[in-house]
Design an enzyme around this catalytic site. Structure first.
Site, short mmCIF file in Angstrom:
data_model
loop_
_atom_site.label_atom_id
_atom_site.label_comp_id
_atom_site.label_asym_id
_atom_site.label_seq_id
_atom_site.Cartn_x
_atom_site.Cartn_y
_atom_site.Cartn_z
CB CYS A 84 3.24 -14.72 3.10
SG CYS A 84 2.16 -12.95 2.77
CB CYS A 133 7.14 -8.70 -0.66
SG CYS A 133 5.78 -9.58 -1.79
N1 DGL Z 1 3.19 -10.07 1.73
C1 DGL Z 1 3.67 -10.70 0.46
C2 DGL Z 1 4.76 -11.96 0.81
O1 DGL Z 1 5.46 -11.70 1.84
C3 DGL Z 1 2.69 -11.08 -0.58
C4 DGL Z 1 1.39 -11.03 -0.51
C5 DGL Z 1 0.56 -10.97 -1.82
O2 DGL Z 1 0.31 -11.97 -2.34
O3 DGL Z 1 0.39 -10.07 -2.50
O4 DGL Z 1 4.90 -13.09 -0.03
#
Ligand code: DGL
Length: 272
Positions: A186, A76
């Site tokens: 993301c 993430c």
């Molecule tokens: N998948 C996450 C990222 O790579 C974040 C998503 C979220 O906002 O929870 O930033």
């Protein structure tokens, strides 16, 4: 005898996004076992403040460490920006984080602007501002915060009108200038890569940090002597995949876990 190397790799995200990273890990390290934690009780992370995301990431890390993982992959970008430094300071296992793939995008040396799609928090944090300023002499880097996009993907929309209309609203006004590349900053957005290409044009590269992260995990495990050398065969079907990967979710497990499995099989081209 059970050795440290036989312990699973822990991977977490706010929800299903990190599954795109897990797919790449399975390609690069097919003999490892994985525990994936989707913190759906607290998703999305990207519209929270940094202190809150830091606390949530520490909690997710503790959950995975309680399951005996040998290293942690912060799958993430948002949690990495807010928490990776604190995690490295306080936890006693190797920690691998992510960052938007600005470097590979800029190094393609294509004419036009580099669009970086990410959560509002990732783009606001110091980590991203430092990264963008490193490359600002070589390219015009444009931040594209995408509030609400993670929620759509968590609800199962990865193609079709809902996603296309979101992308049209968000990216449409930016397409007046030529686009050199789009960075998917993301891990959720990797699932909508085709829709992004559809809108921007197939000739524009759409890059993400997943392959780089998986290579980094392999290098760190090699360096630490933690690579699994057991006799697990590389998987080639959904059943074998299920033996290799255990998925937990902090809320809505009955919906989230099947969605994770569906996205994982899709990313790996195994059918769901
Ligand atoms: N998948 C996450 C990222 O790579 C974040 C998503 C979220 O906002 O929870 O930033």
């Amino acid at each position: 005898m059970f050795s440290h190397c036989d312990r699973p790799i822990g991977v977490f995200d706010s929800g299903v996004g990190g599954i795109s990273v897990l797919a790449e890990l399975l390609r690069v390290l097919p003999r490892e076992r994985y525990i994936y934690f989707a913190d759906t009780a607290n998703a999305p992370y990207g519209s929270k403040d940094a202190a809150e995301v830091q606390a949530l990431a520490m909690q997710a890390a503790d959950y995975l460490l309680d399951h005996g993982v040998k290293c942690l992959v912060v799958a993430c970008n948002t949690a990495t920006s807010a928490a990776v430094a604190k995690m490295r300071d306080t936890l006693d296992v190797p920690i691998i984080g992510m960052e938007p793939a600005v470097k590979p995008a800029v190094e393609m040396h294509r004419p036009g602007v580099v669009l970086v799609m990410a959560t509002p928090l990732t783009l606001k944090e110091e980590k991203f501002r430092t990264l963008a300023s490193r490359f600002s002499e070589s390219a015009e880097i444009v931040s594209v915060p995408c509030p609400g996009l993670v929620e759509l993907i968590e609800s199962g929309y990865i193609e079709g009108d809902e996603i296309l209309s979101y992308l049209r609203d968000r990216l449409g006004p930016l397409l007046k200038k030529p686009v050199a590349a789009v960075v998917l900053g993301c891990t959720h957005y990797v699932f909508i890569r085709r829709e992004v290409s559809h809108l921007i044009g197939d000739d524009v590269p759409v890059v993400d940090g997943n392959a780089g992260t998986a290579r980094q995990v392999k290098a760190v495990l090699q360096r630490e002597g933690l690579l699994r050398s057991g006799d697990l065969m590389p998987f080639d079907n959904p059943t074998e995949l299920q033996n290799r990967v255990t998925i937990f979710a902090s809320a809505n497990a009955d919906k989230t876990i099947p969605l994770c499995k569906q996205y994982l099989a899709r990313e790996l081209g195994l059918g769901a």
